[in-house]
Design an enzyme around this catalytic site. Structure first.
Site, mmCIF file in Angstrom:
data_model
loop_
_atom_site.group_PDB
_atom_site.id
_atom_site.type_symbol
_atom_site.label_atom_id
_atom_site.label_comp_id
_atom_site.label_asym_id
_atom_site.label_seq_id
_atom_site.Cartn_x
_atom_site.Cartn_y
_atom_site.Cartn_z
ATOM 1 N N GLU A 181 36.206 41.433 48.203
ATOM 2 C CA GLU A 181 37.230 41.584 49.260
ATOM 3 C C GLU A 181 36.638 42.182 50.533
ATOM 4 O O GLU A 181 37.112 43.195 51.037
ATOM 5 C CB GLU A 181 38.367 42.486 48.761
ATOM 6 C CG GLU A 181 39.135 41.900 47.606
ATOM 7 C CD GLU A 181 40.418 42.678 47.297
ATOM 8 O OE1 GLU A 181 40.510 43.839 47.692
ATOM 9 O OE2 GLU A 181 41.296 42.102 46.662
ATOM 10 N N GLU A 250 42.117 37.617 41.169
ATOM 11 C CA GLU A 250 42.819 38.813 40.690
ATOM 12 C C GLU A 250 44.322 38.570 40.758
ATOM 13 O O GLU A 250 44.925 38.688 41.829
ATOM 14 C CB GLU A 250 42.456 40.052 41.520
ATOM 15 C CG GLU A 250 41.052 40.555 41.288
ATOM 16 C CD GLU A 250 40.725 41.818 42.084
ATOM 17 O OE1 GLU A 250 41.654 42.570 42.445
ATOM 18 O OE2 GLU A 250 39.525 42.040 42.338
HETATM 19 C C1 GAL Z 1 41.669 44.826 44.584
HETATM 20 C C2 GAL Z 1 40.220 45.103 44.244
HETATM 21 C C3 GAL Z 1 40.095 45.569 42.801
HETATM 22 C C4 GAL Z 1 41.089 46.675 42.532
HETATM 23 C C5 GAL Z 1 42.472 46.198 42.882
HETATM 24 C C6 GAL Z 1 43.545 47.241 42.689
HETATM 25 O O1 GAL Z 1 41.876 44.718 45.935
HETATM 26 O O2 GAL Z 1 39.444 43.958 44.414
HETATM 27 O O3 GAL Z 1 38.800 45.996 42.562
HETATM 28 O O4 GAL Z 1 40.734 47.759 43.302
HETATM 29 O O5 GAL Z 1 42.528 45.863 44.227
HETATM 30 O O6 GAL Z 1 43.604 47.612 41.366
#
Ligand code: GAL
Length: 843
Positions: A181, A250
Site C-alpha cells: 500500500e 486484502e
Molecule cells: C492494510 C495493511 C495491512 C493491515 C490492514 C489493517 O491497509 O495493508 O497490513 O495493516 O490495513 O489491519
C-alpha cells in the site's frame, strides 16, 4: 551398450520429469494462469509468527477445509534479521517449514515479502536497527534504504529458490508482493516516491522468480506488476491495464483491536456479499485478511496500543478454532463460486436490471456454461424479482448465486450454518501459589547508564530493547517551602510524545498517564508530595509498540520530551526540562531475564500471602503449575491485574492491559455499507481479558509463569482457562422453495404453497444433542448464548426442536413451518433461533 541405453533413458526421463514439474504462472485480463489453466482463487492470510509452529499444520488444514486454494503471509523482516546480517529462520521463524506445510496440504502460497508490511506489526516489520543506518530515510528514493531493502528481498527470494518453492520450480508459491500500500505515501513523497516505487517494481522483477508480482493499492504500478485492491469492498476496482487480472489482496474480515477500544466484528452476510459483488464484477482472486488473525506475542504488536490479540473476527479464531457461522458460510460461498468457475472464466458477461436496486449479472459461454448472480442492493427491503421467466426472492443487501442460471444454491444473506458459542471455562489449574519480587527503584540513578542535560527521545536511547525507559532527576526543596507547611501541594506536569508514563516521587507512585492508539501524546498533571531537601523525580516512560504506518514513521518521536515542570512552588514554576536527567533502559527484572526458567532464581522471591489483595506497583510474580488436562486451547484471565507483561516458560505471552473498551456498541446490522465503527462489541469491559497460551509452550509439569505488573492488581485471581465450545445455535429464516419437476428434476421456478426452514446443527465427534436450551419460531432476538423471544413466538418451538433434534449428533432437516402449528404472526417474515447443548456420548 546397455549402459548407454540406460543413461539416455534416464536423461530423457529426468528431462521429462523436470519439464512436467516446472510449472508456469502467468496472467491475463481474467485470471492468474497456473500451468496453462485460468483459476478463480480463494486465499486467506495466516501469519506464521502469530501462532505457535505446532498450530501451523492444523490452521492450514482448516483453511483448506474452508475452501481456500491459497495461504497468504507477509514475511516478517524484524524477526528474520534481528541485527544487520544476522539471520534467524529457526523454530517460530521457520518460514520454509510453514510454506512446506502449505504445500503438503496441496495449497498455494502468496508470499508478501514487503519487506514493509504494515500489518499492525512492530515498526511495520522493519528491524529497529534500520532506523540507525546513517543517512537512511524509509520507503523513498534513498540509497541506504534501497540497499537494505534489496538485500533482504534477495535473501528471501534466494532462500525460496534454493528450497525450490516457487511454482516455476514445482513449489507452491504462485505470487509475490513487493512493498505494501505505498500509494498513500507516494503522494506525500512526490517525485522521490514515484522513483522509489518504480525502482522497487524493477528490483523485484529482476529477481526472476518465474511467478508474477503484485503491488497492492498502487494504481500506477508499472508493468508487469499487477496492481491490486485492499478494502472492505473492492467491486469498484479495476487494474490499471486491461491485460491484468482483478485481485483483492486484502478483503478485511473485520478489523484489528486497540487497547481502550471496542472489538470489531464484521457480519459474515456482509463479507460474503462483498466477495460475491467482487466475483460478479470479474474478480478472480480474493484473499481474506485475516483468515486466522492469531496473537501478537511478546512485543511484536505495532502501535501504539494494538492489543496482544489479533483475532480480527477471522473465520478461524485467535485460538485456532473454527468460528461459526463465519467459516461455514464462506465455505459455502467458495463452493458455490467454484461451480461457476468455468462460466466466469470463459463466458461473456451481461448485466440486466431487475428493479431499481436489483440486478442480474450473467456469464455464459458458447460451450453452454451459464452462471448468474442476482443482487439486491436495498438495505432493508426484500425484493421479489423475475429473471429468465422465473421468480426469485432476494433478501436485502444480498446476492443469490445460480451456477446453472436457474437454481439458487447460495444467498449471501441466508446463513444456513450453525453458530458456535465459545466461552472460557475453568481448568484444573485453579489458582497459582505466587511469589513476588519488587523492582527496587531506589537505585535507579546508580544503575543509569548515562545522564544528559535535557530530555532525550526514547527510541534513540532504548533502540527498542525494552518498552521501558527511566528518566530520573532531582529537585531540592527548601524546608520553608509553604507546601511543606500545610500550603497547597504543587503540581507536576510532564508532556510525553508517547505512549504511557508512570510518575514516581521519592519512590512512590504519584500517578500514570497514557496516550491512545490514535494520539500517543499526552500530558501528565497531578499534585505531588515533596519533602524538604532532595526529591527524586522518576518518570517511567513506556512504548506500547512502535508505529507501523504513515509517512516517515521512523522519524516519529516518543518518550518524555517535555516540558516537565513543577508549578505552584513559592518561586512559581520550576522547569525541569533542561536540567540533568539520568537514563536507564528497561527494568531490573528484564535485565536479569526473570521471565526465563534459567534465570528466575537470580533474585529473592517472597511468598504472596493468600490474603493479599492490591499490591504495589512495579512488581514481579512467579509461580509454577502443571499443564491442565485435555487439549483445548488455553488462556490467562488477567482481569484482576492492570498493565504489564506475562511469560510462560520464558516465552513472552504479550503485553496485557485491562483498560475498558470505550465505544459505541449499538446494534450491528449486516446490511448497509460496513465500517468498523458500525459493529462494535465489548464496550465497558476490558478490551482484552484473555491472553492466549499455546499448549505447545507447556511441559506436563513445573511450568513457570512470570508476571510483571506496572501499577498494581490482585495476582491471586489470575486464572488459567480453556477455550471451549459451550453451545451451538442455529438460525433459519423461513422461505418458499421452488417446485421441482418430478421427471426432469429441473426447477420450474414456481413457488411452493408451504414455507419451510432448514435446521442445521451438529455436535463435535463423540457428542450428541442432549437438550434444547432455547428455541423460538417467530421473531427471536440476540446472539448465540443470549437469545431471547421477540414479540412473535410459537409456543410449540421447544417441543418441535426436542422432537426433531434431541438424541442426534447431527440435526439436519428441512421442515415445513406448519410443524409449529398455527402461524404466530401471519404477516411477518419469521425465523427459528435455537440453542442446544452437546454432551459426550457415555462410554
Ligand atoms: C492494510 C495493511 C495491512 C493491515 C490492514 C489493517 O491497509 O495493508 O497490513 O495493516 O490495513 O489491519
Amino acid at each position: 551398450m546397455r549402459k548407454w541405453v540406460f543413461v539416455v533413458v534416464f536423461f530423457l526421463w529426468s528431462l521429462y520429469f523436470q519439464l512436467t514439474n516446472c510449472k508456469n504462472v502467468t496472467y491475463d485480463g481474467k485470471a492468474l494462469i497456473i500451468n496453462g489453466e485460468r483459476r478463480i482463487l480463494f486465499s486467506g492470510s495466516i501469519h506464521y509468527p502469530r501462532s505457535a509452529p505446532d498450530m501451523w499444520e492444523s490452521l492450514i488444514e482448516k483453511a483448506k477445509m474452508g475452501g481456500l486454494d491459497v495461504v497468504d503471509t507477509y514475511v516478517f523482516w524484524n524477526l528474520h534479521e534481528p541485527s544487520p546480517g544476522i539471520y534467524d529462520f529457526e523454530g517460530k521463524n521457520d518460514l520454509v517449514k510453514f510454506i512446506r506445510l502449505v504445500q503438503k496440504a496441496g495449497l498455494y502460497v502468496h508470499l508478501r515479502i514487503g519487506p514493509y508490511i504494515c500489518g499492525e506489526w512492530n515498526f511495520g516489520g522493519f528491524p529497529v536497527w534500520l532506523k540507525f543506518v546513517p543517512g537512511i530515510s524509509f520507503r523513498t528514493d534513498n540509497e541506504p534504504f534501497k540497499l537494505a531493502m534489496a538485500k533482504f528481498t534477495k535473501k528471501i527470494v534466494q532462500m525460496m529458490k534454493e528450497e525450490q518453492l516457487f511454482q516455476s520450480q514445482g513449489g507452491p508459491i504462485i505470487l509475490s508482493q513487493i512493498e505494501n500500500e505505498y500509494e498513500t505515501e507516494d503522494k506525500e513523497f512526490g517525485a522521490a516516491g514515484f522513483a522509489y516505487m518504480n525502482w522497487a517494481a524493477k528490483m523485484a522483477v529482476q529477481m526472476d522468480t518465474g511467478v508474477p508480482w503484485v503491488m497492492c493499492k498502487q494504481d500506477d504500478a508499472p508493468d508487469p506488476m499487477i496492481n491490486t485492491c485492499n478494502g472492505f469492498y473492492c467491486d469498484y476496482f479495476s487494474p490499471n491495464k486491461p491485460y491484468k487480472p482483478t485481485f483483492w489482496t486484502e478483503a478485511w474480515t473485520a478489523w484489528f483491536t486497540t487497547f481502550g477500544g471496542p472489538i470489531h466484528q464484521r457480519p459474515v452476510e456482509d463479507l460474503a456479499f462483498g466477495v460475491a459483488r467482487f466475483i460478479q464484477k470479474g474478480g478472480s482472486l480474493v484473499n481474506y485478511y485475516m483468515f486466522h488473525g492469531g496473537t501478537n506475542f511478546g512485543r511484536t504488536a505495532g502501535g501504539p496500543f494494538i492489543t496482544t490479540s489479533y483475532d480480527y473476527d477471522a473465520p478461524i479464531d485467535e485460538y485456532g478454532l473454527i468460528r461459526q457461522p463465519k467459516f461455514g458460510h464462506l465455505k459455502r460461498l467458495h463452493d458455490a463460486v467454484k461451480l461457476c468457475e468455468k462460466a466466469l472464466l470463459t463466458g461473456e458477461s451481461h448485466n440486466y436490471s431487475l428493479g431499481t436496486y436489483q440486478k442480474a449479472k450473467v456469464f455464459s459461454s458458447s460451450s453452454g456454461d451459464c452462471a448468474a448472480f442476482l443482487s439486491n442492493y436495498h438495505w432493508t427491503s426484500t425484493a421479489r424479482v423475475t429473471f429468465s421467466g422465473r421468480h426469485y426472492t432476494l433478501p436485502p443487501w444480498s446476492i443469490s448465486i445460480l451456477p446453472d442460471c436457474k437454481n439458487v444454491i447460495y444467498n449471501t444473506a441466508q446463513v444456513e450454518v450453525q453458530t458456535n458459542q465459545m466461552s472460557f471455562l475453568p481448568t484444573n489449574v485453579k489458582s497459582f501459589s505466587w511469589e513476588t519480587y519488587n523492582e527496587d527503584i531506589s537505585s535507579i540513578e546508580d544503575e543509569s547508564f548515562m545522564s544528559y542535560d535535557g530530555l532525550l527521545e526514547q527510541l534513540n536511547v532504548t533502540r527498542d530493547t525494552s518498552d521501558y525507559l527511566w528518566y530520573t532527576t532531582s529537585v531540592d526543596v527548601d524546608s520553608n517551602e509553604s507546601c511543606l507547611r500545610g500550603g497547597k501541594l504543587p503540581i507536576l506536569t510532564a508532556t510525553s510524545k508517547g505512549d504511557a508514563m508512570h510518575v514516581f516521587i521519592n519512590g512512590k507512585l504519584a500517578g500514570s498517564s497514557f496516550g491512545t492508539h490514535d494520539n500517543s501524546k499526552f500530558t501528565f498533571m497531578e499534585r505531588i508530595y515533596l519533602q524538604a531537601g532532595v526529591n527524586k523525580v522518576s518518570l517511567l516512560s513506556m512504548a506500547g509498540g512502535l508505529p507501523n504506518n504513515g509517512p516517515h514513521f521512523e522519524e516519529r518521536e516518543m518518550g518524555v520530551l517535555g516540558p516537565v515542570a513543577i508549578h505552584g512552588l513559592d518561586k512559581g514554576k520550576l522547569d525541569l526540562s533542561r536540567q540533568k536527567w539520568s537514563y536507564k533502559v528497561g527494568l531490573r527484572g528484564e535485565t536479569m531475564n526473570l521471565g526465563s526458567p534459567s534465570s528466575v532464581q537470580a533474585v529473592d522471591w517472597r511468598p504472596v500471602p493468600s490474603t493479599q489483595e492490591n499490591t504495589q506497583p512495579l512488581t514481579w510474580y512467579k509461580a509454577y503449575f502443571d499443564a491442565p488436562e485435555g487439549d483445548e486451547p488455553l488462556a490467562l484471565d488477567m482481569s484482576s491485574m492492570q498493565k504489564g507483561q506475562v511469560w510462560i516458560n520464558g516465552q513472552n505471552v504479550g503485553r496485557y492491559w485491562t483498560i475498558n473498551a470505550n465505544g459505541n456498541c449499538t446494534d450491528c446490522s449486516y446490511s448497509g455499507t460496513y465500517r468498523p465503527k458500525k459493529c462494535q462489541f465489548g464496550c465497558g469491559y476490558p478490551t482484552q481479558q484473555w491472553y492466549h497460551v499455546p499448549r505447545s509452550w507447556l511441559m506436563p509439569s513445573k511450568n513457570l509463569i512470570v508476571v510483571f505488573e506496572e501499577v498494581g492488581g490482585n495476582p491471586l485471581k489470575i486464572s488459567l482457562v480453556k477455550r471451549s465450545i459451550t453451545s451451538i445455535c442455529t438460525e433459519a429464516s423461513e422461505y418458499r422453495p421452488v417446485v421441482k419437476n418430478k421427471h426432469t428434476h429441473q426447477n420450474h421456478g414456481e413457488l411452493n404453497e408451504q414455507n419451510v426452514l432448514k435446521i442445521n446443527l451438529h455436535c463435535a465427534a463423540g457428542q450428541f444433542i442432549s437438550a434444547i436450551k432455547f428455541a423460538s419460531f417467530g421473531t427471536p432476538r440476540g446472539a448465540c448464548g443470549s437469545l431471547e423471544q421477540g414479540t412473535c413466538h410459537s409456543s410449540k418451538s421447544l417441543s418441535v426442536l426436542q422432537k426433531v433434534c434431541v438424541g442426534r449428533r447431527r440435526c439436519l432437516a428441512t421442515v415445513p413451518t406448519s410443524i409449529f402449528g398455527e402461524d404466530p404472526c401471519p404477516n411477518l417474515r419469521k425465523k427459528l433461533s435455537a440453542e442446544v447443548v452437546c454432551q459426550p456420548i457415555a462410554t
